[in-house]
Design a protein around this motif. Sequence first.
Motif, PDB file in Angstrom:
ATOM      1  N   LYS A 188      -4.497 -11.435  -2.729  1.00  5.94           N
ATOM      2  CA  LYS A 188      -5.624 -10.438  -1.941  1.00  5.94           C
ATOM      3  C   LYS A 188      -5.199  -8.886  -1.918  1.00  5.94           C
ATOM      4  O   LYS A 188      -3.807  -8.861  -1.996  1.00  5.94           O
ATOM      5  CB  LYS A 188      -5.981 -10.782  -0.748  1.00  5.94           C
ATOM      6  CG  LYS A 188      -4.973 -11.359   0.239  1.00  5.94           C
ATOM      7  CD  LYS A 188      -5.599 -12.084   1.744  1.00  5.94           C
ATOM      8  CE  LYS A 188      -4.406 -12.614   2.181  1.00  5.94           C
ATOM      9  NZ  LYS A 188      -4.989 -13.561   3.553  1.00  5.94           N
ATOM     10  N   ALA A 216      -4.750  -5.436  -0.133  1.00  2.00           N
ATOM     11  CA  ALA A 216      -4.143  -5.067   1.591  1.00  2.00           C
ATOM     12  C   ALA A 216      -3.892  -3.588   1.553  1.00  2.00           C
ATOM     13  O   ALA A 216      -3.449  -2.775   0.572  1.00  2.00           O
ATOM     14  CB  ALA A 216      -2.869  -5.784   1.953  1.00  2.00           C
ATOM     15  N   TYR A 256      -6.276  -6.564   5.928  1.00  2.00           N
ATOM     16  CA  TYR A 256      -6.885  -7.178   5.051  1.00  2.00           C
ATOM     17  C   TYR A 256      -8.651  -6.747   4.991  1.00  2.00           C
ATOM     18  O   TYR A 256      -9.462  -7.519   4.237  1.00  2.00           O
ATOM     19  CB  TYR A 256      -6.957  -8.605   4.949  1.00  2.00           C
ATOM     20  CG  TYR A 256      -5.533  -9.088   4.818  1.00  2.00           C
ATOM     21  CD1 TYR A 256      -4.678  -8.613   3.671  1.00  2.00           C
ATOM     22  CD2 TYR A 256      -4.923  -9.823   5.566  1.00  2.00           C
ATOM     23  CE1 TYR A 256      -3.377  -8.880   3.373  1.00  2.00           C
ATOM     24  CE2 TYR A 256      -3.528 -10.331   5.198  1.00  2.00           C
ATOM     25  CZ  TYR A 256      -2.876  -9.844   4.029  1.00  2.00           C
ATOM     26  OH  TYR A 256      -1.596 -10.421   4.041  1.00  2.00           O
TER      27      TYR A 256
END
Length: 123
Positions: free
Chosen positions: A6, A8, A31
Amino acid sequence: MDIEIKNALITGATITNDDHGLLTAWLHLDYGGAGQAFGGYSLYLPKSFKHHDPIGPDYTGHFIWRVMEIAGVAKWDELPGKTIRVKAGLSAVNAIGHILKDDWFNPSADFDEMKAKHTPPAA
């Protein structure tokens, strides 16, 4: 443990010696509502530590260099505000990656490799 990739945002970057008297570095990551930290590796043990090795691998330099390289900065204080990718589970961030390039930094893997290269073969 399920690892997820993911994006960040780095909200802070700290180098400290207050965690048990050894040198560590941390990235504070957001996040988008949830956060996590990356780092906490023992980068340097002072002479007072049993495992102090003044000629061992340069974990500190490697960690700092790779974090800055992944984030695309020339100075540690430029890290906050940069976006990176992470490979993370619920309990830890295993690796950080450049936001566009396929370039990943996994300290555990890198440090194991550095230690193996530094350790002389058994007699």
